[in-house]
Structure formats: C-alpha cells, structure tokens
Enzyme design. Sequence first.
Site, PDB file in Angstrom:
ATOM      1  N   LYS A  81       5.849   5.520 -17.463  1.00  0.00           N
ATOM      2  CA  LYS A  81       6.864   4.348 -17.514  1.00  0.00           C
ATOM      3  C   LYS A  81       6.562   3.519 -18.837  1.00  0.00           C
ATOM      4  O   LYS A  81       5.131   3.018 -19.240  1.00  0.00           O
ATOM      5  CB  LYS A  81       6.521   3.512 -16.252  1.00  0.00           C
ATOM      6  CG  LYS A  81       7.230   1.967 -16.431  1.00  0.00           C
ATOM      7  CD  LYS A  81       7.252   1.473 -15.016  1.00  0.00           C
ATOM      8  CE  LYS A  81       7.679  -0.034 -15.217  1.00  0.00           C
ATOM      9  NZ  LYS A  81       7.792  -0.435 -13.853  1.00  0.00           N
TER      10      LYS A  81
HETATM   11  C1  R5P Z   1       4.284  -4.315 -13.978  1.00  0.00           C
HETATM   12  O1  R5P Z   1       3.571  -4.178 -14.534  1.00  0.00           O
HETATM   13  C2  R5P Z   1       4.577  -3.727 -12.868  1.00  0.00           C
HETATM   14  O2  R5P Z   1       4.709  -2.345 -12.876  1.00  0.00           O
HETATM   15  C3  R5P Z   1       5.655  -4.326 -12.394  1.00  0.00           C
HETATM   16  O3  R5P Z   1       5.222  -5.309 -11.079  1.00  0.00           O
HETATM   17  C4  R5P Z   1       6.960  -3.778 -12.360  1.00  0.00           C
HETATM   18  O4  R5P Z   1       7.006  -2.738 -12.030  1.00  0.00           O
HETATM   19  C5  R5P Z   1       7.956  -4.432 -13.329  1.00  0.00           C
HETATM   20  O5  R5P Z   1       9.435  -4.070 -13.206  1.00  0.00           O
HETATM   21  P1  R5P Z   1      10.407  -4.964 -13.851  1.00  0.00           P
HETATM   22  O6  R5P Z   1       9.513  -5.338 -15.438  1.00  0.00           O
HETATM   23  O7  R5P Z   1      11.498  -4.268 -14.250  1.00  0.00           O
HETATM   24  O8  R5P Z   1      10.594  -6.262 -13.312  1.00  0.00           O
END
Ligand code: R5P
Length: 295
Positions: free
Chosen positions: A203
Amino acid sequence: MADLDQIREAKQYHADVPVQTRPFFLKGANALDWGMQNRFSRIFDPTTGRTVMLAIDHGYFMGPTTGLERIDLNIVPLLPYCDALMLTRGVLRSTIPSTFGRGVVLRASGGPSILKELSNEQIAVDIEDAIRLNVAALAVQIFIGGEYETQSVHNMTRLVDLGNRYGIPIFAVTAVGKQMTRDAQYFRLACRICAELGAQFIKTYYVADGFDTVAASCPVPLVMAGGKKLPELDALTMAYNAVDQGAAGVDMGRNIFQADAPAAMLQAVRAVVHQKMPPKQALELYETLKREQGR
Ligand code: R5P
C-alpha cells in the site's frame, strides 16, 4: 463394492486436448502457493484484477476517529460494496458479521498511539490467531527513513516468513514520517524495499508526478492509500489516476467513511477502479446515489 460394479469402460481422457496452464492474474504472484493465490482472489476481483479495499483500522493508533465512532452503524452497511476490509482483530471479532465473505486484511502491527513515536511498532498478532480468523492477508506498517526503520522492516520480514509458512500474503503499508518528502523517488525506494524483502503486495500513496515509475519499479501489486479527506471529485480523480498509472486498486478509509454519503462514495470508487469510469462521471454517479440513498 458398488463402485466396482459401476466401472464404466468408455473413459474420456481427451488425450488430444493439452491441459491448460493458466497464469495467475496478479503481477508477481505466479510462483505463489495455491492457498496464497486463493486468498488473493478474496481481495482482488479476478475479473478486473483490481480491488477496492475499505480501510477501517485507524483506531489501532488513533482511537475512535471521525466516521469510525460506531462501526456497527457506520461501516457494517458498507460491507456489500467493498472487495476487502482492512481492520484490527478486535473490531473484526466484536463487530463484523462472520457472514462477511470477502477478504479480511488484518492489521498485524501496532504499539504506539498518536501520542508517541509511531514508527516504534511491533508485531501485534499471533499467526495462529490470524489463521483462526481465516484472514486473507496481514498488514504491517513500514517506516522507511523513520526512527524505527529497521524494527519495522524486521516486523515485516518476520511476518513474511510466517505468512509463507501458512499461505498468507503480507501487505506492506508504506508509512510516511513527518520529515519524509512524499515524492516518487521516496515511494520507489520504500515500495521496492518492501517487495525485495518479500511483501506480496504493497500500500502506498499516490504522487502526481511519477506514480507510474513507482508502480513499474515494484514487482508486486501496488494498492493506493487514501490519506486525509479530500473533496469527492479530488478523491475520485486520485483513484482514477493511480489505477490508470499502474495501481491494482485502492485501500481507502477517510475518503469513504468521512464522505457525506459513504455508501455512495464507495460505489463511485468501485466504478472508477473496476470500470475505469472517468472521475466527473463517477462524481455524477455519487451525487445520484447520494440522492437515492438519502430518501
Ligand atoms: C495507516 O497508517 C493505516 O493503514 C490506516 O489506519 C488506514 O489504512 C488509512 O486509511 P486512509 O488514509 O485512507 O484513511
């Protein structure tokens, strides 16, 4: 002895028809074991080769952030629209119906809260518990350039060894420290390190300049991170560009559950990722669904 009595003489071996060897649909995944490929098929849609993951794991370091105060009320109704769900085991067990049939991507690292140094994470899940929960993948945060860079990389490599033993893919999440520049050069470095050290998918954030080089230089699928809440058209445009430039999908949290109409937004993102719907058209879809679902 009924079987012996029923033996048919005229068997069809189709000796003239070569057995087909089908390549697996995901980049870099051909040499993975059947179980790992099968788990990947619960995360990525085999017909498009892409995924719309819904990230709701924020509470593991942020607590009940906006939109995630009541996962039973705010998130469970969204489940039919995602390909996979990224979350912690606490929320999975307490709140997600076990009838959820798509991929569970389980947060496997943790430790510090937003009050402390975030890169100081450790592995936070036993592999046996991950197997018990029938997860499709394990997610671990990597802090390249961060204070605890090596520790976070070792968390990942230990999980890769455990995942390889049991057929569970590891999802490396490239975290950006406060001091890091978010550019293609940094993400090429971070993603390549994760892939070289064994993560099966990664990711990472979208960058307007050079995201295609981040995707091209990474031998395993990249999934675009959502990041902080943006206006809906900007979020849809970012998802479109990422997929257009080589991402195998998105893993979005706040841009979904903090939208005015989260179910409509998730469906609009699906249209972008799986049908390559242009962003303005996807915004129209969002507005239409929002009106319909608001009734
Ligand atoms: C981050 O570091 C984590 O993976 C998260 O809590 C999350 O997946 C972030 O998702 P978003 O930035 O799309 O809110």
